[in-house]
Design a protein around this motif. Structure first.
Motif, PDB file in Angstrom:
ATOM      1  N   ARG A   1       3.686  -6.437   1.609  1.00 35.90           N
ATOM      2  CA  ARG A   1       2.438  -6.974   2.155  1.00 35.90           C
ATOM      3  C   ARG A   1       1.584  -5.821   2.658  1.00 35.90           C
ATOM      4  NH1 ARG A   1       3.706  -9.865   8.061  1.00 35.90           N
ATOM      5  NH2 ARG A   1       5.674 -10.630   7.385  1.00 35.90           N
ATOM      6  N   GLY A   2       0.277  -6.058   2.649  1.00 32.52           N
ATOM      7  CA  GLY A   2      -0.647  -5.033   3.136  1.00 32.52           C
ATOM      8  C   GLY A   2      -1.332  -4.298   2.011  1.00 32.52           C
ATOM      9  N   LYS A   3      -1.883  -3.139   2.391  1.00 32.99           N
ATOM     10  CA  LYS A   3      -2.650  -2.330   1.438  1.00 32.99           C
ATOM     11  C   LYS A   3      -2.640  -0.890   1.916  1.00 32.99           C
ATOM     12  CE  LYS A   3      -6.582  -4.138   0.383  1.00 32.99           C
ATOM     13  NZ  LYS A   3      -8.006  -4.542   0.347  1.00 32.99           N
ATOM     14  N   MET A   4      -2.288   0.022   1.008  1.00 31.97           N
ATOM     15  CA  MET A   4      -2.330   1.446   1.351  1.00 31.97           C
ATOM     16  C   MET A   4      -2.439   2.280   0.085  1.00 31.97           C
ATOM     17  SD  MET A   4       1.542   2.396   2.540  1.00 31.97           S
ATOM     18  CE  MET A   4       2.772   2.881   1.344  1.00 31.97           C
ATOM     19  N   PHE A   5      -2.909   3.496   0.273  1.00 39.15           N
ATOM     20  CA  PHE A   5      -2.936   4.475  -0.801  1.00 39.15           C
ATOM     21  C   PHE A   5      -1.707   5.369  -0.679  1.00 39.15           C
ATOM     22  CE2 PHE A   5      -7.501   3.576  -0.542  1.00 39.15           C
ATOM     23  CZ  PHE A   5      -7.814   3.452  -1.890  1.00 39.15           C
ATOM     24  N   VAL A   6      -1.126   5.707  -1.817  1.00 43.42           N
ATOM     25  CA  VAL A   6      -0.125   6.765  -1.900  1.00 43.42           C
ATOM     26  C   VAL A   6      -0.811   7.888  -2.666  1.00 43.42           C
ATOM     27  CG1 VAL A   6       2.136   7.458  -2.762  1.00 43.42           C
ATOM     28  CG2 VAL A   6       1.791   5.141  -1.877  1.00 43.42           C
ATOM     29  N   ILE A   7      -0.795   9.069  -2.082  1.00 48.78           N
ATOM     30  CA  ILE A   7      -1.573  10.191  -2.615  1.00 48.78           C
ATOM     31  C   ILE A   7      -0.628  11.316  -2.999  1.00 48.78           C
ATOM     32  CG2 ILE A   7      -3.471  11.790  -2.138  1.00 48.78           C
ATOM     33  CD1 ILE A   7      -4.099   9.677   0.254  1.00 48.78           C
ATOM     34  N   PHE A   8      -0.787  11.843  -4.214  1.00 51.37           N
ATOM     35  CA  PHE A   8      -0.014  12.986  -4.685  1.00 51.37           C
ATOM     36  C   PHE A   8      -0.864  14.248  -4.542  1.00 51.37           C
ATOM     37  CE2 PHE A   8       2.922  10.753  -8.014  1.00 51.37           C
ATOM     38  CZ  PHE A   8       3.480   9.983  -7.011  1.00 51.37           C
ATOM     39  N   TYR A   9      -0.181  15.357  -4.231  1.00 51.74           N
ATOM     40  CA  TYR A   9      -0.826  16.655  -4.045  1.00 51.74           C
ATOM     41  C   TYR A   9      -0.091  17.707  -4.862  1.00 51.74           C
ATOM     42  CZ  TYR A   9      -2.824  14.388   0.071  1.00 51.74           C
ATOM     43  OH  TYR A   9      -3.487  13.525   0.919  1.00 51.74           O
ATOM     44  N   ASN A  10      -0.813  18.795  -5.169  1.00 54.36           N
ATOM     45  CA  ASN A  10      -0.158  19.925  -5.825  1.00 54.36           C
ATOM     46  C   ASN A  10       0.318  20.917  -4.762  1.00 54.36           C
ATOM     47  OD1 ASN A  10      -2.418  21.466  -5.065  1.00 54.36           O
ATOM     48  ND2 ASN A  10      -3.360  21.360  -7.089  1.00 54.36           N
ATOM     49  N   ASN A  11       0.867  22.033  -5.206  1.00 55.36           N
ATOM     50  CA  ASN A  11       1.411  23.038  -4.274  1.00 55.36           C
ATOM     51  C   ASN A  11       0.344  23.710  -3.416  1.00 55.36           C
ATOM     52  OD1 ASN A  11       4.092  22.630  -4.986  1.00 55.36           O
ATOM     53  ND2 ASN A  11       3.972  24.091  -6.671  1.00 55.36           N
ATOM     54  N   LEU A  12      -0.922  23.572  -3.796  1.00 50.90           N
ATOM     55  CA  LEU A  12      -2.018  24.158  -3.020  1.00 50.90           C
ATOM     56  C   LEU A  12      -2.584  23.170  -2.001  1.00 50.90           C
ATOM     57  CD1 LEU A  12      -3.888  25.972  -5.941  1.00 50.90           C
ATOM     58  CD2 LEU A  12      -2.255  26.946  -4.301  1.00 50.90           C
ATOM     59  N   GLY A  13      -2.025  21.968  -1.964  1.00 54.96           N
ATOM     60  CA  GLY A  13      -2.517  20.956  -1.032  1.00 54.96           C
ATOM     61  C   GLY A  13      -3.700  20.177  -1.559  1.00 54.96           C
TER      62      GLY A  13
END
Length: 129
Positions: A64-76
């Motif tokens: 339930r709910g809502k959120m973003f999952v965010i991927f990053y590289n080694n430089l942020g």
């Protein structure tokens, strides 16, 4: 044990009372278990640093709910952004082993989270910022 609104509401109330604005409810028997299975309630504003798990992939399934999952590289730098929202059919995400990631909670959210055990606290080199 049934996972129902009563249980999710109880965990949500504990998250609201927590300064971390989140609460885990472990479904595994011990921190040494080979599979770490848990319900994780996250509220908007919860402080969760960008991090990675070098020993395991991780799976989130949104209950339930809502959120973003965010991927990053080694430089942020942000490389991908996934909206988890079961009302539009986006139920979960698989996070590969070693992938830098973080979350942005849009509304109170409950995820079913699975990763390989045993539990290993994040090390300094596994926290990006």
């Amino acid at each position: 044990m049934i996972i129902d609104d009563i249980l999710l509401d109880k965990i949500s109330a504990e998250a609201e009372a927590s300064p971390r604005l989140r609460m885990n409810y472990n479904l595994h028997d011990s921190l040494d278990a080979k599979a770490q299975r848990l319900l994780n309630v996250l509220l908007p504003g919860t402080p969760l640093p960008v991090h990675r798990h070098m020993h395991t992939a991780e799976t989130y399934v949104m209950l339930r709910g809502k959120m973003f999952v965010i991927f990053y590289n080694n430089l942020g730098e942000q490389t991908e952004r996934f909206l988890l929202d079961p009302t539009i059919g986006n139920y979960g995400v698989q996070i590969p082993k070693g992938q830098w990631h973080g979350v942005e909670v849009i509304e109170p959210s409950t995820i079913f989270e699975v990763k390989d055990g045993p539990y290993m606290p994040l090390q300094a080199e596994d926290i990006q910022f």
